[in-house]
Design a protein around this motif. Structure first.
Motif, PDB file in Angstrom:
ATOM      1  N   UNK A  76       0.830  -1.201   0.000  1.00  0.00           N
ATOM      2  CA  UNK A  76       0.000   0.000   0.000  1.00  0.00           C
ATOM      3  C   UNK A  76       0.866   1.254   0.000  1.00  0.00           C
ATOM      4  N   UNK A  77       0.482   2.203  -0.843  1.00  0.00           N
ATOM      5  CA  UNK A  77       1.128   3.503  -0.914  1.00  0.00           C
ATOM      6  C   UNK A  77       0.063   4.565  -0.726  1.00  0.00           C
ATOM      7  N   UNK A  78       0.354   5.580   0.093  1.00  0.00           N
ATOM      8  CA  UNK A  78      -0.533   6.726   0.233  1.00  0.00           C
ATOM      9  C   UNK A  78       0.205   7.946  -0.297  1.00  0.00           C
ATOM     10  N   UNK A  79      -0.435   8.652  -1.229  1.00  0.00           N
ATOM     11  CA  UNK A  79       0.177   9.796  -1.896  1.00  0.00           C
ATOM     12  C   UNK A  79      -0.552  11.070  -1.515  1.00  0.00           C
ATOM     13  N   UNK A  80       0.205  12.149  -1.361  1.00  0.00           N
ATOM     14  CA  UNK A  80      -0.381  13.444  -1.062  1.00  0.00           C
ATOM     15  C   UNK A  80       0.163  14.498  -1.995  1.00  0.00           C
ATOM     16  N   UNK A  81      -0.701  15.462  -2.333  1.00  0.00           N
ATOM     17  CA  UNK A  81      -0.338  16.526  -3.265  1.00  0.00           C
ATOM     18  C   UNK A  81      -0.679  17.876  -2.643  1.00  0.00           C
ATOM     19  N   UNK A 129       4.878  10.665  -0.522  1.00  0.00           N
ATOM     20  CA  UNK A 129       4.451   9.271  -0.659  1.00  0.00           C
ATOM     21  C   UNK A 129       4.922   8.469   0.547  1.00  0.00           C
ATOM     22  N   UNK A 130       4.022   7.701   1.127  1.00  0.00           N
ATOM     23  CA  UNK A 130       4.357   6.828   2.258  1.00  0.00           C
ATOM     24  C   UNK A 130       3.973   5.401   1.917  1.00  0.00           C
ATOM     25  N   UNK A 131       4.737   4.464   2.434  1.00  0.00           N
ATOM     26  CA  UNK A 131       4.521   3.051   2.137  1.00  0.00           C
ATOM     27  C   UNK A 131       4.478   2.260   3.439  1.00  0.00           C
ATOM     28  N   UNK A 132       3.650   1.234   3.491  1.00  0.00           N
ATOM     29  CA  UNK A 132       3.640   0.325   4.636  1.00  0.00           C
ATOM     30  C   UNK A 132       4.934  -0.501   4.646  1.00  0.00           C
ATOM     31  N   UNK A 133       5.385  -0.836   5.849  1.00  0.00           N
ATOM     32  CA  UNK A 133       6.456  -1.830   6.017  1.00  0.00           C
ATOM     33  C   UNK A 133       7.673  -1.526   5.134  1.00  0.00           C
ATOM     34  N   UNK A 134       8.216  -0.336   5.311  1.00  0.00           N
ATOM     35  CA  UNK A 134       9.354   0.091   4.498  1.00  0.00           C
ATOM     36  C   UNK A 134      10.670  -0.538   4.942  1.00  0.00           C
ATOM     37  N   UNK A 135      10.696  -1.157   6.132  1.00  0.00           N
ATOM     38  CA  UNK A 135      11.957  -1.618   6.728  1.00  0.00           C
ATOM     39  C   UNK A 135      12.106  -3.130   6.642  1.00  0.00           C
ATOM     40  N   UNK A 136      13.367  -3.570   6.756  1.00  0.00           N
ATOM     41  CA  UNK A 136      13.621  -5.003   6.867  1.00  0.00           C
ATOM     42  C   UNK A 136      13.530  -5.413   8.331  1.00  0.00           C
ATOM     43  N   UNK A 137      13.934  -6.636   8.647  1.00  0.00           N
ATOM     44  CA  UNK A 137      13.799  -7.153  10.011  1.00  0.00           C
ATOM     45  C   UNK A 137      14.655  -6.393  11.017  1.00  0.00           C
ATOM     46  N   UNK A 138      15.691  -5.692  10.556  1.00  0.00           N
ATOM     47  CA  UNK A 138      16.569  -4.941  11.445  1.00  0.00           C
ATOM     48  C   UNK A 138      16.284  -3.444  11.403  1.00  0.00           C
TER      49      UNK A 138
END
Length: 275
Positions: A76-81, A129-138
């Motif tokens: 999921x991506x949420x975009x703002x303008x 733009x923001x995205x869910x779960x952008x990080x890895x396990x660390x």
């Protein structure tokens, strides 16, 4: 009925004074970070501040989209303008904190309001733009950002030749790490509020981040104030790029980060306009 002597009353009174003095001394040591507890005490002492109101302006458009993730599912991506224009704008990728998601920059921090207000006041426009779960396990930036998200944003009509980065808490750390890894050739500027930095992060970023314009802010009553202050000093000493920010009154909370957001939006817009 037992008789209480003047001597025993005097001793008891002195004991109470000593206890109060001891408590005052202990509080002073907590404030000086000699004893633990300063950052836990701050909210109860009124040091964190209130959540500031959002700008009184019509917010920019917000839309939600999805793209195929490397794991085969959807991301999921949420975009703002800032206004009606949604194509051809440079873009800032926003990284949420450990308990957030792609909606947090919009629902908690109201970035769409701050973006619209900054543009109304004359700041150069850009999309976010923001995205869910952008990080890895660390909790390091996942390759999904550069391999999948940026191509998706480009196909969505945004300019990704050089991007901005903005993050809060562990997302602030992630934004700084990603800016360092990608470098000034691809990152026009990075902003981080309350970045959850370790001493090892500061040492590494002090060597590798210097070429990217950076805005770093942290609350005075935030456990991450010392490493943020240290990294700011190292980046300023490098004299390689525009560095702004500082340690301001506040805590490790959303109220502080929302107070910092207007200046960071202007900072990012200024550098993105030079792309």
């Amino acid at each position: 009925m037992p008789i209480v002597s003047r001597r025993s009353v005097l001793i008891a009174g002195l004991g109470g004074v000593a206890a109060l003095a001891g408590a005052g001394a202990a509080y002073g040591l907590v404030e000086a970070d000699v004893l633990p507890g300063r950052y836990r005490l701050a909210p109860y002492l009124g040091k964190c501040g209130e959540m500031p109101p959002l700008p009184k302006v019509a917010p920019g458009a917000v839309e939600q989209a999805e793209f195929r993730s490397p794991a085969g599912g959807t991301a999921r991506v949420v975009l703002g303008y800032p206004a009606a224009v949604t194509k051809g704008l440079p873009v800032v990728v926003m990284l949420h904190g450990s308990d957030g998601d792609a909606r947090t920059p919009f629902d908690t921090y109201g970035v769409q309001y701050h973006l619209a207000d900054a543009v109304r006041r004359g700041a150069p426009p850009f999309a976010v733009a923001a995205i869910d779960d952008w990080a890895d396990a660390e909790w390091r930036p996942s390759p999904v950002i550069t391999r999948n998200l940026l191509p998706f944003l480009r196909d969505h009509g945004l300019s990704t030749t050089r991007i901005g980065l903005l993050g809060w808490s562990i997302g602030g750390r992630g934004a700084l790490l990603l800016a360092s890894a990608v470098g000034p050739g691809r990152v026009a500027a990075v902003a981080a509020a309350s970045p959850a930095l370790s001493e090892a992060d500061v040492t590494a970023l002090g060597r590798t981040l210097g070429g990217v314009p950076a805005s770093l802010t942290c609350g005075r009553d935030d456990a991450f104030a010392p490493p943020t202050r240290d990294l700011l000093a190292r980046l300023r000493a490098a004299h390689r790029a525009d560095v702004t920010g500082g340690i301001h009154p506040g805590c490790h909370d959303a109220a502080f980060r929302r107070r910092m957001l207007p200046d960071q939006v202007v900072f990012l817009g200024r550098h993105l306009s030079r792309v």
